[in-house]
Design an enzyme around this catalytic site. Structure first.
Site, PDB file in Angstrom:
ATOM      1  N   ASP A 199      33.900  45.726  29.025  1.00 13.49           N
ATOM      2  CA  ASP A 199      34.464  46.012  30.354  1.00 13.49           C
ATOM      3  C   ASP A 199      34.066  47.422  30.767  1.00 13.49           C
ATOM      4  O   ASP A 199      33.464  48.175  29.989  1.00 13.49           O
ATOM      5  CB  ASP A 199      36.000  45.839  30.341  1.00 13.49           C
ATOM      6  CG  ASP A 199      36.538  45.359  31.696  1.00 13.49           C
ATOM      7  OD1 ASP A 199      36.263  46.030  32.711  1.00 13.49           O
ATOM      8  OD2 ASP A 199      37.216  44.314  31.741  1.00 13.49           O
ATOM      9  N   HIS A 247      35.648  34.680  40.164  1.00 15.01           N
ATOM     10  CA  HIS A 247      36.271  34.571  41.494  1.00 15.01           C
ATOM     11  C   HIS A 247      36.297  35.911  42.233  1.00 15.01           C
ATOM     12  O   HIS A 247      36.617  35.966  43.406  1.00 15.01           O
ATOM     13  CB  HIS A 247      37.679  33.940  41.412  1.00 15.01           C
ATOM     14  CG  HIS A 247      38.691  34.766  40.696  1.00 15.01           C
ATOM     15  ND1 HIS A 247      39.601  34.235  39.817  1.00 15.01           N
ATOM     16  CD2 HIS A 247      38.957  36.090  40.723  1.00 15.01           C
ATOM     17  CE1 HIS A 247      40.376  35.200  39.358  1.00 15.01           C
ATOM     18  NE2 HIS A 247      40.002  36.329  39.884  1.00 15.01           N
TER      19      HIS A 247
HETATM   20  C1  LIG Z   1      40.473  39.777  37.313  1.00 15.93           C
HETATM   21  S1  LIG Z   1      40.109  40.751  35.908  1.00 15.93           S
HETATM   22  C2  LIG Z   1      40.143  39.569  34.583  1.00 15.93           C
HETATM   23  C3  LIG Z   1      40.543  40.192  33.266  1.00 15.93           C
HETATM   24  C4  LIG Z   1      40.600  39.229  32.059  1.00 15.93           C
HETATM   25  N1  LIG Z   1      39.321  38.575  31.828  1.00 15.93           N
HETATM   26  C5  LIG Z   1      41.696  38.209  32.229  1.00 15.93           C
HETATM   27  O1  LIG Z   1      41.405  37.032  32.525  1.00 15.93           O
HETATM   28  O2  LIG Z   1      42.858  38.579  32.054  1.00 15.93           O
HETATM   29  C6  LIG Z   1      38.359  41.040  36.118  1.00 15.93           C
HETATM   30  C7  LIG Z   1      37.771  41.946  35.031  1.00 15.93           C
HETATM   31  O3  LIG Z   1      36.373  42.184  35.276  1.00 15.93           O
HETATM   32  C8  LIG Z   1      36.116  43.550  34.967  1.00 15.93           C
HETATM   33  N2  LIG Z   1      34.901  44.035  35.662  1.00 15.93           N
HETATM   34  C9  LIG Z   1      34.749  44.201  36.989  1.00 15.93           C
HETATM   35  N3  LIG Z   1      33.518  44.661  37.255  1.00 15.93           N
HETATM   36  C10 LIG Z   1      32.892  44.774  36.063  1.00 15.93           C
HETATM   37  C11 LIG Z   1      31.565  45.197  35.695  1.00 15.93           C
HETATM   38  N4  LIG Z   1      30.701  45.557  36.624  1.00 15.93           N
HETATM   39  N5  LIG Z   1      31.249  45.180  34.385  1.00 15.93           N
HETATM   40  C12 LIG Z   1      32.172  44.805  33.440  1.00 15.93           C
HETATM   41  N6  LIG Z   1      33.434  44.377  33.743  1.00 15.93           N
HETATM   42  C13 LIG Z   1      33.777  44.376  35.036  1.00 15.93           C
HETATM   43  C14 LIG Z   1      37.346  44.251  35.468  1.00 15.93           C
HETATM   44  O4  LIG Z   1      37.454  45.572  34.996  1.00 15.93           O
HETATM   45  C15 LIG Z   1      38.434  43.301  34.989  1.00 15.93           C
HETATM   46  O5  LIG Z   1      38.846  43.588  33.682  1.00 15.93           O
END
Ligand SMILES: C[S@@+](CC[C@H](N)C(=O)[O-])C[C@H]1O[C@@H](n2cnc3c(N)ncnc32)[C@H](O)[C@@H]1O
Length: 341
Positions: A199, A247
């Protein structure tokens, strides 16, 4: 004679926000904590304990009782089983952090859904000042967001762990796995599993103490990175999980994440796309359709997708044996599986 159709369902829809606010205010006022462990109290007791005047206390307590959050017998209120399990602070699957984050951050943006729809831009954060919700949030906002994500995801992750068999999986890459809910629940269920959470760096920092507290730090590692900016994703994994990540983004971004996942996976490795999916007909279900509206307020290009859309991106990336498994999770209702040949 059939009863004449009435606008009652519309009144119920229009009042939806009142129910959501009653839940959030009762939680904020500590009503459910005051009634923890089987305690009962009169309206006057609860008004005193929560610092409320008698009229608002009675209105709030009636609202909670009518919504199934409290019970009332012989003038004394008690938590319903639902509130006792999920709305008392400190419970394993405490759901209050999600409700508090919605109340503070999401509802103000949803109040401007008309703008999000008119101009196709998010309203819960400022798209002129930041790239995404994940880069724009301040430290407190980030911490609140991941507390909320954990609150939504820990129960769903447990449901997923009984839906998909990971008994033969050794090393899973949890892309966008911030908050650690999936890594923790999957490792609890499958003792032979190790998980790498990938992440953004600030999110890894927030997730680290959660992993340490879970006593699973020997099997869960954190890899700071960016699945758009990094040329390659970490290798050496026989499974990749993308849970509630796709999403947040548009189709082209999702195809790029899936293609990078394909390149990073070991041969014969599996990908798991866990999310709230629309039906292929796009007519529902309501929780997936409403989450699409939430994504209008929260993201630049995200929405909820259909199994067909996920399957076509997987096939385009080179995956085979795609399969859609539906389940009744809180934050997700399906997992789409596929294999790298
Ligand atoms: C809606 S959250 C889902 C978190 C987890 N997978 C869950 O289902 O509880 C989306 C995740 O994608 C990560 N994220 C967003 N952009 C990212 C990137 N460019 N590279 C890595 N992770 C990213 C966010 O930090 C976040 O933790």
């Amino acid at each position: 004679m059939p009863e004449a159709m009435s606008p009652a369902p519309l009144m119920q829809l229009a009042m939806g926000i009142t129910a959501a606010k009653i839940l959030a205010v009762a939680l904020e006022r500590g009503v459910f904590d005051a009634l923890a462990e089987g305690a009962t109290a009169t309206a006057d007791d609860l008004a005193r304990q929560t610092g409320l005047r008698p009229r608002p206390a009675r209105v709030l307590l009636s609202g909670c009782t009518s919504l199934g959050l409290l019970t009332l017998a012989e003038g004394r209120y008690a938590n319903s089983p639902l509130s006792e399990k999920f709305l008392v602070r400190g419970r394993r699957h405490y759901f209050g952090d999600l409700i508090a984050m919605f109340d503070r951050r999401v509802y103000p943006g949803l109040m401007r859904l008309n703008e999000a729809i008119a101009v196709d831009k998010p309203t819960t954060w400022d798209p002129e000042a930041h790239d995404s919700i994940f880069s724009g949030a301040g430290d407190q906002e980030l911490a609140d967001f991941w507390d909320a994500m954990k609150s939504l995801s820990s129960f769903t992750a447990r449901q997923l762990s009984s839906t998909v068999d990971l008994a033969t999986t050794r090393r899973l890459l949890d892309l966008g796995g911030g908050g650690g809910a999936y890594a923790i629940e999957l490792c609890r269920k499958y003792p032979g599993l190790e998980v790498s959470i990938f992440d953004l760096p600030p999110v890894c920092k927030i997730t680290e103490p959660i992993v340490t507290e879970s006593s699973l730090a020997e099997r869960i590692s954190l890899i700071p990175g960016n699945f758009f900016a990094d040329d390659q994703l970490p290798g050496g994994h026989d499974a990749v999980l993308l849970s509630m990540v796709l999403h947040d983004w548009g189709p082209e971004e999702n195809k790029a994440i899936i293609a990078k996942s394909f390149a990073a996976l070991d041969s014969d490795g599996r990908i798991l796309l866990n999310d709230m999916l629309l039906d292929d007909s796009k007519a529902g279900p309501p929780d997936a359709a409403l989450m699409g509206a939430l994504m209008l307020a929260e993201t630049r290009a995200g929405r909820t997708y259909t199994p067909q859309e996920y399957q076509s991106w997987l096939t385009e990336a080179g995956f085979v044996d795609t399969e859609v498994v539906r389940y009744h999770g809180v934050g997700a209702n399906a997992v789409v599986l596929a294999r790298k040949p």
